[in-house]
Design an enzyme around this catalytic site. Structure first.
Site, PDB file in Angstrom:
ATOM      1  N   CYS A  28       0.875  -1.173   0.000  1.00  0.00           N
ATOM      2  CA  CYS A  28       0.000   0.000   0.000  1.00  0.00           C
ATOM      3  C   CYS A  28       0.917   1.229   0.000  1.00  0.00           C
ATOM      4  O   CYS A  28       2.089   1.117  -0.346  1.00  0.00           O
ATOM      5  CB  CYS A  28      -0.978  -0.018   1.172  1.00  0.00           C
ATOM      6  N   ASN A  31       2.375   1.443   4.406  1.00  0.00           N
ATOM      7  CA  ASN A  31       2.610   0.184   5.110  1.00  0.00           C
ATOM      8  C   ASN A  31       2.232   0.246   6.585  1.00  0.00           C
ATOM      9  O   ASN A  31       2.861  -0.368   7.426  1.00  0.00           O
ATOM     10  CB  ASN A  31       4.058  -0.276   4.930  1.00  0.00           C
ATOM     11  N   CYS A  33      -1.535   0.616   7.277  1.00  0.00           N
ATOM     12  CA  CYS A  33      -2.968   0.287   7.334  1.00  0.00           C
ATOM     13  C   CYS A  33      -3.292  -0.978   6.539  1.00  0.00           C
ATOM     14  O   CYS A  33      -3.410  -2.058   7.092  1.00  0.00           O
ATOM     15  CB  CYS A  33      -3.828   1.447   6.820  1.00  0.00           C
ATOM     16  N   ARG A  34      -3.430  -0.815   5.229  1.00  0.00           N
ATOM     17  CA  ARG A  34      -3.933  -1.896   4.388  1.00  0.00           C
ATOM     18  C   ARG A  34      -2.971  -3.053   4.213  1.00  0.00           C
ATOM     19  O   ARG A  34      -3.359  -4.223   4.330  1.00  0.00           O
ATOM     20  CB  ARG A  34      -4.328  -1.353   3.016  1.00  0.00           C
ATOM     21  N   SER A  35      -1.714  -2.787   3.876  1.00  0.00           N
ATOM     22  CA  SER A  35      -0.812  -3.912   3.577  1.00  0.00           C
ATOM     23  C   SER A  35      -0.451  -4.743   4.809  1.00  0.00           C
ATOM     24  O   SER A  35      -0.416  -5.975   4.705  1.00  0.00           O
ATOM     25  CB  SER A  35       0.424  -3.453   2.803  1.00  0.00           C
ATOM     26  N   ASP A 144      -7.877   3.335   0.916  1.00  0.00           N
ATOM     27  CA  ASP A 144      -7.125   3.735   2.101  1.00  0.00           C
ATOM     28  C   ASP A 144      -8.102   4.198   3.186  1.00  0.00           C
ATOM     29  O   ASP A 144      -8.820   5.174   2.997  1.00  0.00           O
ATOM     30  CB  ASP A 144      -6.155   4.862   1.745  1.00  0.00           C
TER      31      ASP A 144
END
Length: 178
Positions: A28, A31, A33-35, A144
């Site tokens: 993402c 690095n 939140c999402r990944s 995001d």
């Protein structure tokens, strides 16, 4: 194993991986939140569905470096903990070596995908693609959630688990119910 706590160490296939096991990297922007959520949820889902030995390495990183060395966003840690997943991940930026160290590099959205492909060296073995390509609606974005509320993190988690099942179906021919 409902209710049990899963740690990264529990899910690190490493020495127990099949000979043809693969390496997967989630990417993402920062690095946090999402990944790292994808890394944790993917590990957990892979383990629960009996595919742990199909993976040598599962990791995550960001296209930008401004959060390098930081722990994931507290909301990411919270959603992972809600699902019995603990992470000790520290953010890092995508490196040139990732293109030779990973078989799949999976972007969370189109902007991340553009950044990754622009950094991809010629001759790279890595398959760079949108993680959402493994969802029911191809090209789906994992938006995001940083500036939104907890609902965005919950939505991301559900997407990630669905995409993980799609990945297992497409890459390994697994028969997994949605």
């Amino acid at each position: 194993m409902s209710g049990s706590r899963t740690t990264v160490e529990d899910l690190d296939a490493g020495m127990h991986a099949d000979e043809d096991a693969i390496n997967v990297l989630f990417v993402c922007l920062g690095n946090i939140c999402r990944s790292p959520m994808a890394e944790g949820a993917f590990r957990r889902t892979v383990q629960q569905l009996g595919f742990k030995n199909k993976f040598r390495k599962i990791d995550s990183c960001g296209t930008a470096s401004y959060h390098s060395g930081e722990r994931p966003d507290p909301r990411t840690v919270q959603i992972l903990a809600k699902h019995g997943i603990h992470t000790s991940h520290l953010a890092r930026q995508l490196a040139t070596s990732d293109f030779s160290g990973f078989d799949y590099i999976l972007a969370m959205d189109d902007a991340n995908l553009r950044d990754i492909t622009s950094a991809q060296p010629k001759g790279s073995k890595a398959k760079v693609m949108l993680f959402g390509n493994f969802g029911e609606n191809k090209k789906e974005q994992v938006q995001d959630p940083y500036y939104g509320g907890q609902a965005g993190f919950d939505r991301n988690y559900a997407q990630i688990v669905g995409f993980t099942k799609g990945f297992l179906r497409e890459v390994f021919g697994a028969e997994i119910a949605e």
